[in-house]
Structures are given as C-alpha cells and as structure tokens.
Write a protein that holds these residues in place. Structure first.
Motif: not given
Length: 629
Positions: A187-188, A194-198, A467-471
């Motif tokens: 996916l990365v 910019q999304s790769q840095a997240k 953000e489309d982010i899961l911690g």
C-alpha cells in the motif's frame, strides 16, 4: 491599376483644396450627403475570398490584384432568393448546413441527470410561501430567490464529482480479490510521497508497552510507556515537543482542551503537564487512576480508580464536581459518549454501566458478556457501542434500544477496540490488528477490511481524526498504519482546525470557555439542552402576572400659547403638568402593590402553628413604606 481607372482629385475652390476623405479599406455604406440616398455596396475579392462592409475588418494589400465584383444588394429580386443558395461570387463553404447533410442527432437529449442522493445532500429545506407577501413585487423577488437557490443546489450536486477530498475505501476488482490481503508494504508503494511519510514505526523497546492518544484535531500525538516514559510530538512534521521520564508507572494519559496541556494517571496521583513537560498540578484526590477521558465541551476530566471510584474534575476552575463509588471493583475500561458526554464503564462481571455526575447511581446497567469486559468504544454519532470480552467475542450494541445488532468472533481475546470517524472498527488482539467494515449495519454482516501484524503484544489501537491513519501501541514502540477511508475528509475550522495558528488557538480557547456547558446538563437525552423547561417557564409567567407595572398613560396637554412667559413658559407648564400626572399614577400603583402583598400574605398564612408572625421579605417598593418607630 490602369491610368483611366485612377480617381481624379477635384479642383481647388477659393484657393483651397477640399477636406481629404478618410482612408477606407473596403467600400462600406457611407452617408456624407443625404441620409435618404441609396448607395450601392461593393464587394472585393482577394485571393478568392469575398469581403463586404458587414464582415471582418481586413486591410487590402496593395501588391495584390484587386477584383471588383458587382453587388446585388440593391436588386429586389436578390432579396427574395432562397437562404440555402449562395450569393454570386461567394464560395459555398458550408454545404452540410445548406440542407444536403444534417448533423447527427444528440442521443442524450436535455441536460445530464443528477443523482437524487446528491440532491438530497444539498437540500436547503422548503422555501417560503409567496402568498404571505402583500405586493407582487416582493412575491416576484421571493420566486427569483427560490430559483437561484434551486440552481445553486443543482450546480453543487453536479460538481460534487470533482471533489477530490472525499473519503474512499479500497475496492476489490472482482470477487476473487480481498482487501484484507493487501499489506502495508504494498500500500505504501502505491500512494503519494505525502501519504508515505505518514506511515512510520518507532522502536521504543525499553519502557513499553506504550499507550497513546491523538488530539481532537489529529495534529499532535502523546506517547506514554508503562515504565514512565512520556513524549509529545507533532507527528506530521515529526517535531518533538517534550520528552521526559516520571520515574514511576504511568497507567493512562489524556490531552486536555488544547495541545498545550495533558494529564497522566501515574502510580499514586494524577499529574497535569504543559507542552514543555513542566508539571503544573498534582491532584491527590484522584488516587491510583487506571483510566481517564476528557470531556472537551464541559472541561471535565473523568477518571476511574483501582478502588472503584469514578471522579469528574473541572479543569477550568480546579474543582471536583462529583466522586462516586461504583461498588464494582477496579475501573480499567472507561470511555465517553461523544454525543451526550455520558461515561461508559466496563466491569469484570461482564456488565456495562452508564454514569452522569448528577446522579449517584448508574443511569443504565445491562449485561453485555458472560466474562470480563476487556475494552469498549462508542462511535462518533453516539448510536453504536462496541464491547469486547474475554470470551473472544465483539458485540455491537444499538444504544437507542440497548440491543445487540452484530456479533463478531475473533481468534483471541481483544485488548483494545476503536471506532473511526467513517464507521470502521479496529480490533487489537495479541500481535494482530483487524479492521472491519460495515459495522452497525443491521441489514448485513461486518466484513474484514484490512489486516496487519505487529512485532509484539498490543496494548492500544486508535484512529487519528481527519486522517486515514491507525495508531498501534505495543510493547516495543508505536506504529502508524495506512487505512484508506478511515478519516473524515472535511473538517470544521471553527470546531477543530488541524492547521490553526497560535492566535487561532488562543481565540478558540477563549470561545470554548465562554461556551462551556455546565455539568448539570449531562444526561442520556442529548437534545435536552435545546429544550425549554416548562415548569420554570410557567413559574416565571405567573410571577410576571402578579407584578404590577407602572404604565404611565400618555398625557395630552396643550396650554395657551399667548400666556405669560412666551414659548419657554408654554413648554415649562406642559412638562410640569405631565410630571404631576405621572406622580399620581405611581402613588396609585404603590397603594395597589401594598394591598396585593397583604392579600397574598393572608392567603399563605400570616401565622405559623406556634402563633409567630412570619416576616415578609422586602421588595422594591419597601422604600415607600412608612418607617415604624
């Protein structure tokens, strides 16, 4: 040109030449003489192209031969010719438009269809009825306004397809593909820089396992390890704000109203720090806290302790609002409902209880699992709640009916669950993280959306707002995963602004303090805040009905103008008469007020059982009463 065709200059008159005519590039109708004179129009052909006075302005090239073609504009028969016949000397450049060949018809007649879902999304409500307006002019203006509103609604619905900031999910091309098989590495590689840095991984192997929390605007991240390590950072720019060690166990942590302050539940008490790591307060009334959450609209810090005490602290004034003994053992599972600010607690006997600081008993209590509850969470709408027990089951509850909507079976006992802003559900268990889609839909089953494995045991999972982010916090550090479609694409800058400046943050803090909701309004019914308390309103109306207002009547007095004193004396006498009548009216109102007070006192009972006379409270009119010696 030949010599005979040259234009001769007229002779002099009175020793002067006539005024020179302006240079003309083509012969157009001119009316220097009588206006009624009919002057023929000539056409000139240059290299096979015909130009006349009504066409484009094209200068003649003197080096090119000029050929004059007689015009037939003055010929009456030429005016009656068919339109599809070309003029003599002209080229028929558009034969297809002359009737020989017609263009193909449009297969899609009329404007393009607009999706009804988009039209409902941009609906602005029912318009006003023009029949209530008196004049036709204002009725016409209202109709024009409604037409503009409908036009803007259609344009907004048409242009919605151009919005690139809409949230989107991973979609499989056919039934054989599965989005859960897509790895983070693949996916990365397919997203932008910019999304790769997240997507990053922090290796912190000494002070784990780690818990974390994002701010409300999703810009800042706080990490706290069980062994005492605390760090805050701007995770988008990877800028570290503060990092220190408490030298004792840290059980939980939470951001307060802004990213300038955060609280941590340590081994003994609760401590509050600023963004530089300086300890501001140590709250000893909150002892051995295991879980905490912050209510941003009420400025309340809710905590659950190991002895079973649930506490609410007002961080704006530093006052303890309520502290209740739940009598249900240690409170390690605590979450707030975003819609009504009610605290949800999960207990070791499998029950879930809902609490408010205004009631010493639980508002609602029901059995969720037959085993101890490990984790729970509520979605952003406040309608659905997810609970996870040691029986390896995850249940989705409808909080409007307190009934189970869906039930998920997992291979291990979950340690943490979390809802995203778009309705995705993340379940963390052992070393695996599973994300489910279509959760809470009573008409279907939840589907496995994405799957990921971490290096060691998980402690907490949570989605980043906007953000489309899961911690994922685990025993060896922290990992940020890409989950397409998990975040809300649009944000309200007046509510939560991820890009706010220092000045905007200060203004937002002041506004939030002014708009602070009292803790007395926390309850199950979130719409209660906007309702009117009928009992209080009725008491207010009755009190106004008992009150006598001094309504001074309008005084109409016009003295004679021809009196002594002139205009000044006339005005003075008029003012004196008005003031005298006002004083008389006030005296009458005071007398009626005294009688009404005495009557009410007699009706309520002027003497009690012992015969003692009750002293009436003083009123505004007490200053008019005569003082007793």
């Amino acid at each position: 040109m030949e010599e005979s065709t040259k234009r001769q200059r007229p002779p002099r008159a009175n020793g002067k030449f006539p005024a020179k005519q302006p240079t003309r590039y083509f012969d157009a109708p001119s009316f220097h003489g009588k206006k009624s004179a009919a002057i023929g129009i000539k056409k000139r052909t240059i290299s096979g192209k015909t130009f006349d006075g009504m066409t484009d302005f094209v200068p003649l090239d003197e080096a090119e031969p000029v050929k004059e073609v007689a015009s037939s504009h003055n010929n009456k028969t030429s005016r009656k010719r068919a339109r599809n016949q070309p003029v003599d000397g002209e080229e028929d450049v558009l034969p297809s438009l002359r009737g020989e060949e017609r263009p193909p018809e449009d297969p899609f007649e009329g404007p393009a269809d607009i999706p009804q879902a988009a039209m409902r999304k941009f609906n602005r409500g029912k318009g006003l009825d023009p029949k209530g307006l008196r004049t036709h002019f204002h009725q016409k203006l209202l109709k024009q306004r409604d037409q503009k509103v409908q036009f803007s609604r259609k344009q907004a619905a048409r242009s919605e397809i151009l919005h690139t900031e809409r949230s989107g999910f991973l979609e499989a091309e056919d039934a054989l593909e599965d989005t859960a098989r897509i790895t983070q590495k693949a996916l990365v590689k397919s997203v932008d820089l910019q999304s790769q840095a997240k997507h990053f991984d922090l290796q912190l192997r000494e002070f784990g396992p780690y818990g974390f929390q994002y701010t409300r605007n999703g810009r800042f991240l706080m990490l706290f390890g069980r062994a005492g390590h605390i760090a805050t950072m701007d995770w988008l720019t990877k800028k570290l704000m503060c990092e220190f060690h408490t030298q004792e166990t840290v059980n939980c942590g939470a951001w307060l109203h802004q990213e300038t302050m955060f609280a941590t539940g340590q081994k003994q008490w609760v401590s509050i720090y600023d963004n530089r790591g300086t300890e501001l307060h140590c709250i000893k009334k909150m002892y051995q806290v295991l879980a905490m959450d912050f209510l941003p609209y009420h400025f309340l810090l809710a905590t659950g302790s190991e002895q079973g005490y649930l506490s609410w602290l007002d961080t704006s004034v530093g006052q303890m609002i309520a502290q209740v003994n739940t009598k249900s053992g240690r409170l390690s599972v605590l979450k707030k409902n975003p819609s009504n600010a009610v605290i949800h607690l999960g207990h070791s006997n499998g029950t879930v209880s809902l609490w408010s600081p205004n009631v010493p008993e639980p508002l609602v209590k029901f059995l969720s699992h037959h085993t101890a509850i490990r984790a729970l969470d509520i979605d952003t709408s406040g309608r659905y709640m997810a609970t996870a027990g040691q029986d390896r089951r995850v249940k989705i509850w409808d909080l409007r009916k307190y009934q189970t909507v869906q039930e998920l079976n997992v291979h291990a006992s979950p340690s943490s669950i979390a809802f995203s802003q778009s309705g995705l559900l993340a379940v963390g268990m052992d070393r695996q993280v599973q994300v489910f889609k279509d959760v809470g839909d009573s008409g279907g089953e939840a589907k496995l959306y994405m799957n990921h494995f971490v290096k060691s045991g998980l402690r907490q999972v949570g989605f980043c707002p906007f953000e489309d982010i899961l911690g994922c916090g685990y025993s060896e550090g922290f990992t940020s995963l890409l989950i397409p479609g998990s975040g809300e694409a649009h944000f309200d800058a007046f509510e939560t602004n991820p890009f706010q400046t220092k000045r905007q943050r200060q203004e937002m803090e002041v506004h939030s303090l002014l708009e602070k909701i009292p803790a007395e309004l926390i309850g199950l019914d979130a719409a209660q805040i906007g309702q009117v308390h009928e009992a209080s309103l009725q008491e207010t109306l009755e009190g106004k009905a008992r009150t006598l207002f001094v309504n001074v009547p309008k005084v109409t007095f016009t003295p004679k103008y021809k009196a002594l004193g002139g205009a000044a004396g006339w005005t003075k006498r008029k003012v004196n008469v008005k003031e005298e009548k006002k004083r008389e009216q006030i005296k009458k109102a005071v007398a009626e007020r005294k009688k009404l007070i005495e009557t009410l006192a007699d009706e309520e009972g002027g003497e009690d059982a012992k015969g003692e006379v009750k002293i009436r409270p003083k009123s505004v009119f007490s200053r008019f009463e005569t003082k007793s010696t």
